[in-house]
Enzyme design. Structure first.
Site, PDB file in Angstrom:
ATOM      1  CG  LEU A  43      -2.069  -0.935   1.346  1.00  0.00           C
ATOM      2  CD1 LEU A  43      -2.741  -0.785   2.698  1.00  0.00           C
ATOM      3  CD2 LEU A  43      -3.071  -0.699   0.224  1.00  0.00           C
ATOM      4  CG  ASP A  44       1.826   5.568  -1.985  1.00  0.00           C
ATOM      5  OD1 ASP A  44       2.273   5.995  -0.892  1.00  0.00           O
ATOM      6  OD2 ASP A  44       1.962   6.177  -3.058  1.00  0.00           O
ATOM      7  CG  LEU A  45       1.189   3.454   4.476  1.00  0.00           C
ATOM      8  CD1 LEU A  45       1.912   3.388   5.816  1.00  0.00           C
ATOM      9  CD2 LEU A  45      -0.174   2.803   4.569  1.00  0.00           C
ATOM     10  N   GLY A  70      16.758   9.700  15.766  1.00  0.00           N
ATOM     11  CA  GLY A  70      17.747   9.019  16.587  1.00  0.00           C
ATOM     12  C   GLY A  70      17.733   7.533  16.328  1.00  0.00           C
ATOM     13  CG  HIS A  71      19.476   5.212  14.479  1.00  0.00           C
ATOM     14  ND1 HIS A  71      18.505   4.482  13.816  1.00  0.00           N
ATOM     15  CD2 HIS A  71      19.945   6.110  13.579  1.00  0.00           C
ATOM     16  CE1 HIS A  71      18.392   4.921  12.571  1.00  0.00           C
ATOM     17  NE2 HIS A  71      19.253   5.909  12.411  1.00  0.00           N
ATOM     18  CG  ASP A  72      19.900   0.571  20.597  1.00  0.00           C
ATOM     19  OD1 ASP A  72      20.860   0.873  21.322  1.00  0.00           O
ATOM     20  OD2 ASP A  72      19.184  -0.421  20.808  1.00  0.00           O
ATOM     21  CE1 TYR A 121      15.845   7.788  19.800  1.00  0.00           C
ATOM     22  CE2 TYR A 121      15.788   5.475  19.191  1.00  0.00           C
ATOM     23  CZ  TYR A 121      15.573   6.803  18.878  1.00  0.00           C
ATOM     24  OH  TYR A 121      15.064   7.132  17.652  1.00  0.00           O
ATOM     25  CG  ASP A 160      16.634  -0.624  17.570  1.00  0.00           C
ATOM     26  OD1 ASP A 160      16.073   0.448  17.832  1.00  0.00           O
ATOM     27  OD2 ASP A 160      17.440  -0.758  16.634  1.00  0.00           O
TER      28      ASP A 160
END
Length: 394
Positions: free
Chosen positions: A55-57, A121-123, A126, A152
């Site tokens: 699906l194209d949201l 951000g990433h793991d 955080y 994550d």
């Protein structure tokens, strides 16, 4: 365990797909949406056992289609930045208006609210901001991050999956759904719960690498062997400590008699570390594995993933397996047994568990869009509506 539950996963990376994999492994029908405008590669492990719909949201057709799909599913997962789902017409208010019993699971790094909620951000970011990263690593060295396991997966995906299952129980009891706000920053810090308690009891300080379980204690650490391998030593309790030093042949070299040694006192740690290091470095990993085999010393050779896969105990429990394409992956967790029938999930008897896999293997990861027609038809879309949706996403 979750047979009959349907989950719509709107996509994302890391914690969302991991949470939906956990739910799929437990028997839920998970429908993974592949966004044709921002395609993600199929992960043969994280996407196992799921159906795939394209699906194209961002299409004007997507929002009403998702509202109709909300009638068909019990839970939704999204991992967008706060506000994105709302702009797509796929936020909690949109979908829960169509299905008040819906459980809407959201996972982000910073949470849905707060001054940093819109920051990327990433793991690593955080757990850095949570204070947790400052506690990880050896004394005198830079903090060491454990890949992206804490934010994550342990703090994000596991938390999200638990929140969704809890929400589903509430919906079954009351008929009312809920919104799950799973923040990786919150979840990672939650994993530190025992150490927060230790701090309150005066058993832990904030200097990394100086405590019982963070490489500060010599009896809970990893040591190099003669052939470049490593031995993990975890002989915390007195009986295990005694077994370790006796088996290693160093009981007569301790800084005090074994029966009198207060080995938990940090004043003894430098001498014990030196003694352990020398004795372990004088032996190969094979020699150490044979030496400690079957003992209560809590000393274990550090295995590579290939070695772990081939290890007799792990092979018997089939904790790893390879699919038909040869992809190595972990077996579903946890395992379940009906005590009345002594059977494991998957229908195999407990007596057969040592000889065969005591769980149901997930189906291989689907190709993008493989189940679009099947899912939309089952959800009540007509052939004409499906054609319109798929032509808009082609």
């Amino acid at each position: 365990m979750l047979e009959g539950i349907r989950v719509l996963d709107l996509g994302g990376i890391g914690p969302g797909p991991y949470a939906s994999m956990l739910l799929a492994d437990l028997g839920a029908e998970v429908i993974r949406v592949t966004r044709t405008s921002e395609p993600q590669p199929v992960n043969p492990v994280l996407d196992r056992g799921k159906k795939s719909v394209c699906l194209d949201l961002k299409s004007p057709h997507a929002s009403p289609a998702l509202a109709r799909l909300a009638h068909y599913v019990d839970a939704v997962i999204e991992g967008f930045r706060p506000g994105v789902a709302e702009r797509l017409g796929a936020g909690p208010a949109d979908l829960m208006a169509a299905n008040p019993a819906l459980v809407y699971g959201r996972v982000t790094g910073w949470g849905q609210t707060g001054p940093q909620s819109q920051q990327p951000g990433h793991d690593l970011n955080y757990i850095a901001a949570s204070g947790l990263l400052s506690r990880l690593g050896r004394s005198g060295e830079a903090p060491q991050f454990p890949v992206n396991l804490l934010g994550d997966f342990g703090g994000g995906g596991m938390q999200l999956a638990l929140g969704i299952v809890s929400g589903l129980l509430r919906a079954q009891r009351t008929g009312h759904g809920t919104v799950v706000d799973a923040a990786m920053m919150d979840g990672a810090n939650h994993l530190w719960s025992m150490m927060f308690g230790f701090e309150a009891l005066g058993m832990w300080n904030d200097r990394r690498g100086e405590n019982l379980l963070d490489s500060g204690a010599p009896f809970y650490d990893v040591y190099p062997t003669a052939d470049g391998g490593h031995l993990g030593v975890g002989c915390i309790e007195p009986q295990f400590f005694a077994e370790f030093v006796t088996t290693l042949g160093i009981a007569d070299k301790l800084p005090a008699p074994l029966a009198e040694l207060s080995y938990r006192k940090p004043e003894y740690w430098p001498a014990l570390r030196e003694l352990f290091s020398a004795a372990i470095a004088a032996r190969t990993t094979a020699e150490l594995a044979e030496l400690f085999d079957g003992s209560d010393a809590c000393a274990t050779v550090v295995l590579s993933m290939d070695e772990a896969e081939a290890h007799p105990h792990n092979a018997q429990r089939a904790f790893l397996y390879r699919d038909d394409a040869g992809v190595r992956q972990p077996a579903p967790i946890p395992r379940f047994a009906d005590l009345g029938e002594t059977t494991w999930s998957g229908g195999r008897s407990a007596a057969d568990a040592s000889a065969t896999e005591p769980y149901r293997r997930p189906a291989p990861a689907a190709q993008p869009g493989e189940h679009t027609d099947e899912v939309l038809t089952a959800a009540g879309f007509s052939a004409e509506e499906i054609a319109r949706l798929t032509s808009a996403t082609s």
